[in-house]
Design a protein around this motif. Structure first.
Motif, PDB file in Angstrom:
ATOM      1  N   SER A  15       0.834  -1.206   0.000  1.00 17.04           N
ATOM      2  CA  SER A  15       0.000   0.000   0.000  1.00 17.04           C
ATOM      3  C   SER A  15       0.866   1.253   0.000  1.00 17.04           C
ATOM      4  O   SER A  15       0.508   2.262  -0.614  1.00 17.04           O
ATOM      5  CB  SER A  15      -0.991   0.004   1.162  1.00 17.04           C
ATOM      6  N   ALA A  19       0.825   4.021  -2.936  1.00 15.71           N
ATOM      7  CA  ALA A  19       0.677   5.442  -2.623  1.00 15.71           C
ATOM      8  C   ALA A  19       1.830   6.257  -3.205  1.00 15.71           C
ATOM      9  O   ALA A  19       1.622   7.344  -3.758  1.00 15.71           O
ATOM     10  CB  ALA A  19       0.597   5.633  -1.105  1.00 15.71           C
ATOM     11  N   GLN A  22       1.313   6.860  -6.816  1.00 16.75           N
ATOM     12  CA  GLN A  22       0.332   7.919  -7.054  1.00 16.75           C
ATOM     13  C   GLN A  22       0.932   9.305  -6.795  1.00 16.75           C
ATOM     14  O   GLN A  22       0.768  10.214  -7.608  1.00 16.75           O
ATOM     15  CB  GLN A  22      -0.896   7.710  -6.155  1.00 16.75           C
ATOM     16  N   VAL A  23       1.635   9.456  -5.692  1.00 11.56           N
ATOM     17  CA  VAL A  23       2.202  10.756  -5.334  1.00 11.56           C
ATOM     18  C   VAL A  23       3.299  11.160  -6.314  1.00 11.56           C
ATOM     19  O   VAL A  23       3.340  12.309  -6.781  1.00 11.56           O
ATOM     20  CB  VAL A  23       2.723  10.748  -3.877  1.00 11.56           C
ATOM     21  N   ASP A  26       1.644  12.197  -9.567  1.00 11.15           N
ATOM     22  CA  ASP A  26       0.961  13.490  -9.488  1.00 11.15           C
ATOM     23  C   ASP A  26       1.920  14.660  -9.316  1.00 11.15           C
ATOM     24  O   ASP A  26       1.721  15.718  -9.908  1.00 11.15           O
ATOM     25  CB  ASP A  26      -0.030  13.502  -8.318  1.00 11.15           C
ATOM     26  N   GLN A  36       3.555  13.038   2.362  1.00 11.85           N
ATOM     27  CA  GLN A  36       2.470  12.918   1.384  1.00 11.85           C
ATOM     28  C   GLN A  36       2.191  11.451   1.061  1.00 11.85           C
ATOM     29  O   GLN A  36       1.036  11.048   0.917  1.00 11.85           O
ATOM     30  CB  GLN A  36       2.831  13.682   0.105  1.00 11.85           C
ATOM     31  N   ILE A  37       3.245  10.667   0.960  1.00  8.48           N
ATOM     32  CA  ILE A  37       3.078   9.237   0.679  1.00  8.48           C
ATOM     33  C   ILE A  37       2.362   8.558   1.846  1.00  8.48           C
ATOM     34  O   ILE A  37       1.426   7.778   1.647  1.00  8.48           O
ATOM     35  CB  ILE A  37       4.445   8.578   0.391  1.00  8.48           C
ATOM     36  N   HIS A  39       0.353   9.933   4.051  1.00  5.55           N
ATOM     37  CA  HIS A  39      -1.049  10.382   4.073  1.00  5.55           C
ATOM     38  C   HIS A  39      -1.874   9.632   3.021  1.00  5.55           C
ATOM     39  O   HIS A  39      -2.985   9.165   3.315  1.00  5.55           O
ATOM     40  CB  HIS A  39      -1.112  11.894   3.831  1.00  5.55           C
ATOM     41  N   THR A  40      -1.334   9.513   1.816  1.00  2.00           N
ATOM     42  CA  THR A  40      -2.048   8.815   0.731  1.00  2.00           C
ATOM     43  C   THR A  40      -2.252   7.340   1.059  1.00  2.00           C
ATOM     44  O   THR A  40      -3.298   6.766   0.758  1.00  2.00           O
ATOM     45  CB  THR A  40      -1.290   8.976  -0.607  1.00  2.00           C
ATOM     46  N   ALA A  41      -1.263   6.718   1.703  1.00  2.00           N
ATOM     47  CA  ALA A  41      -1.353   5.297   2.070  1.00  2.00           C
ATOM     48  C   ALA A  41      -2.197   5.075   3.313  1.00  2.00           C
ATOM     49  O   ALA A  41      -2.574   3.933   3.614  1.00  2.00           O
ATOM     50  CB  ALA A  41       0.041   4.725   2.289  1.00  2.00           C
TER      51      ALA A  41
END
Length: 196
Positions: A15, A19, A22-23, A26, A36-37, A39-41
């Motif tokens: 996970s 994430a 994705q980060v 983006d 940020q990673i 938080h996204t995960a």
């Protein structure tokens, strides 16, 4: 708090890599942070540090996750025909596999940090070295056009594949890469081999 099982730890690691993918996709590698990673995960930064030393370690693991199957295929046989099949598979995976697409997009188009650029150079050098070893094998060497050395053939194949990846990723909707992969690869190898 109970310790996580191996399966739970592996799921958390995956996970985190999802994430990070994705980060990085983006924001780009340089502008992405471990916060940020996390938080996204949906995990803490501590969970990231449990699995990875730093952002570069996360990037390396993310790259390895998509590279491993192709590396295994190359190790399964060193014939030119196996190499062709691997190239077709790589183009089809780029067109059809979300993770493979995103990681290569990150590597080639969202890769602004010096560390990430250096990693890209290392991967390219390693791929060329591996291809040279394949091209040097006697049964493969005799199939190369007489004016090409194994080193030149390896460099040409690598740069042709890199160019296909790089350009297609700029506008994937304009070209059905998965459908045309066999034709593209046959054409690339036509320039390398006496007989296809």
């Amino acid at each position: 708090m109970a310790r996580k099982t191996k399966a739970e730890a592996a799921a958390t690691r995956e996970s985190i890599l999802d994430a990070a993918e994705q980060v990085f996709f983006d924001k780009g590698v340089a502008r992405a942070s471990l916060e940020q990673i996390a938080h996204t995960a949906g995990v803490t930064r501590g969970a990231i540090y449990w699995h990875f030393r730093n952002k570069q370690d996360v990037l390396d693991a993310m790259l390895e996750r998509v590279r491993a199957p192709l590396g295994e295929m190359l190790e399964s046989g060193d014939s030119i025909d196996n190499l062709k099949a691997m190239c077709v598979l790589a183009l089809r995976k780029l067109a059809e596999d979300k993770h493979y697409f995103r990681v290569h997009y990150i590597l080639l188009h969202r890769n602004e940090s010096d560390q990430a650029l250096n990693r890209h150079r290392e991967l390219s050098a390693g791929a060329i070295t591996q291809l040279i070893e394949v091209m040097k094998l006697p049964e493969n060497r005799k199939r190369l056009r007489s004016h090409l050395t194994p080193e030149q053939a390896a460099y040409l194949l690598h740069t042709q594949m890199l160019g296909l990846f790089f350009h297609w990723l700029t506008a994937p909707e304009q070209w059905p890469l998965g459908d045309t992969a066999p034709t593209l690869i046959e054409t690339v190898f036509f320039g390398l081999l006496v007989d296809n």
